[in-house]
Scaffold this motif. Sequence first.
Motif, PDB file in Angstrom:
ATOM      1  N   ALA A  99      56.053 -67.252  32.642  1.00 28.07           N
ATOM      2  CA  ALA A  99      55.645 -65.929  32.175  1.00 28.07           C
ATOM      3  C   ALA A  99      56.609 -65.405  31.117  1.00 28.07           C
ATOM      4  N   ALA A 100      57.901 -65.632  31.330  1.00 30.52           N
ATOM      5  CA  ALA A 100      58.897 -65.175  30.356  1.00 30.52           C
ATOM      6  C   ALA A 100      58.674 -65.836  28.995  1.00 30.52           C
ATOM      7  N   PRO A 114      62.784 -51.191  35.080  1.00 32.33           N
ATOM      8  CA  PRO A 114      63.205 -50.656  33.778  1.00 32.33           C
ATOM      9  C   PRO A 114      62.031 -50.576  32.815  1.00 32.33           C
ATOM     10  N   GLY A 115      61.939 -49.462  32.111  1.00 32.60           N
ATOM     11  CA  GLY A 115      60.880 -49.283  31.132  1.00 32.60           C
ATOM     12  C   GLY A 115      61.362 -49.628  29.740  1.00 32.60           C
ATOM     13  N   LEU A 116      60.531 -49.339  28.764  1.00 29.99           N
ATOM     14  CA  LEU A 116      60.841 -49.673  27.377  1.00 29.99           C
ATOM     15  C   LEU A 116      60.557 -48.478  26.475  1.00 29.99           C
ATOM     16  N   GLN A 117      61.227 -48.464  25.351  1.00 30.55           N
ATOM     17  CA  GLN A 117      60.933 -47.499  24.297  1.00 30.55           C
ATOM     18  C   GLN A 117      61.096 -48.208  22.964  1.00 30.55           C
ATOM     19  N   ASP A 171      65.489 -60.234  39.912  1.00 31.32           N
ATOM     20  CA  ASP A 171      66.748 -59.873  40.563  1.00 31.32           C
ATOM     21  C   ASP A 171      66.496 -59.242  41.929  1.00 31.32           C
ATOM     22  N   ALA A 172      65.510 -58.333  41.990  1.00 30.27           N
ATOM     23  CA  ALA A 172      65.176 -57.708  43.265  1.00 30.27           C
ATOM     24  C   ALA A 172      64.678 -58.744  44.270  1.00 30.27           C
ATOM     25  N   GLU A 173      63.888 -59.698  43.803  1.00 31.76           N
ATOM     26  CA  GLU A 173      63.388 -60.752  44.680  1.00 31.76           C
ATOM     27  C   GLU A 173      64.526 -61.601  45.216  1.00 31.76           C
ATOM     28  N   GLU A 174      65.483 -61.920  44.380  1.00 28.58           N
ATOM     29  CA  GLU A 174      66.612 -62.740  44.820  1.00 28.58           C
ATOM     30  C   GLU A 174      67.480 -62.017  45.839  1.00 28.58           C
ATOM     31  N   PRO A 183      61.876 -55.878  32.275  1.00 28.23           N
ATOM     32  CA  PRO A 183      61.382 -55.552  33.609  1.00 28.23           C
ATOM     33  C   PRO A 183      61.158 -56.776  34.480  1.00 28.23           C
ATOM     34  N   LEU A 184      60.800 -57.921  33.861  1.00 25.74           N
ATOM     35  CA  LEU A 184      60.626 -59.143  34.644  1.00 25.74           C
ATOM     36  C   LEU A 184      61.959 -59.587  35.241  1.00 25.74           C
TER      37      LEU A 184
END
Length: 333
Positions: free
Chosen positions: A136-137, A80-83, A154-157, A148-149
């Motif tokens: 890091a968070a 996910p990106g940011l704006q 989540d993807a790692e889990e 994004p972190l």
Amino acid sequence: MGTEPTTPARAHTPVVTTAGALVWRRRDGELQVQLVHRPRYDDWSWPKGKVETGESLPGTAVREVAEETGRQIVLGRPLPGLQYLTPDGSVKRVHYWAARRARKKHDAESLRARVPVAPVDRTEVDRTVWLPVAEAARRLTRSSDRGPLEALVDAEERGASRTRALVIARHGRAVPRTAWHGAERDRPLTPVGHGQAAALVPVLAAFGVQHVISSRWERCATTIDPYVRAAGMRPGYSEYLTEAQHERSPSRVAATVRYLMEEADESSAICTHRPVLPTVLDVLRRHASDAVADGLPTADPYLEPGEALVAHVSDTPGGPRVVAVETVSPPVW
């Protein structure tokens, strides 16, 4: 492409587009990520920077991370990106990918296709640090950078953080059929098509493509040629990926795509024709969840000339799965 706006942009508001990556690794079974410190702002953030003229977003992400950390990377799945609004009133849009450090021997081909990067400018980034995700968070200055972190964790889990790319490229713009009087297999690219072929080089390099299979027809072979030359690799050519052979036997195209998904252990690319794309996309769709499959193109022409669809493939106990897709349109200037 991985961007989820958090601040609406107003009409006529200047927009600054940037790209970067969350570089990750595992140490002693623990997921770690790399942060950078910018002395100008005295903040901790993800490495990122502005898109330059003629750059694709993936190309920007790879270049900026190299410039800020001193190491080349290979992009993985989009995050996910940011704006958000900047102090000067412009809107900043940030595109992020998960990424790993390039391994010089394993990723030699894609690294040879990249432009050398200057040493880190210590006035821009004076410190880099690897931290466990929880630390890091806490270290991140901007709270929105945790989005994004969280997606990476989540993807790692779910066992879907480590991916390889399968890039589906449509050949660059070719001379119109009505203006070509030779054999169809020999119909060449236009000057714009040659520009699109050159612009595809940093895109394929960004995703670490090490294996290329192309239709034997001229317009596809020429589209992929700048990358294979820059990377110093030997391409594979297949009659099965041509329009004529696909019309006779779509199953052979499907078998080629399945092979790259199920047997290849490195990132790969296919260059083919518009009429062949529905068969290629059908294989990807069969290996994806409904949510990911919904992101695949469904209407003709599926991809514009010179465009590439990047399917991010993760190996699971049930076989390879497409866990994310994105479309990249290399700019031509």
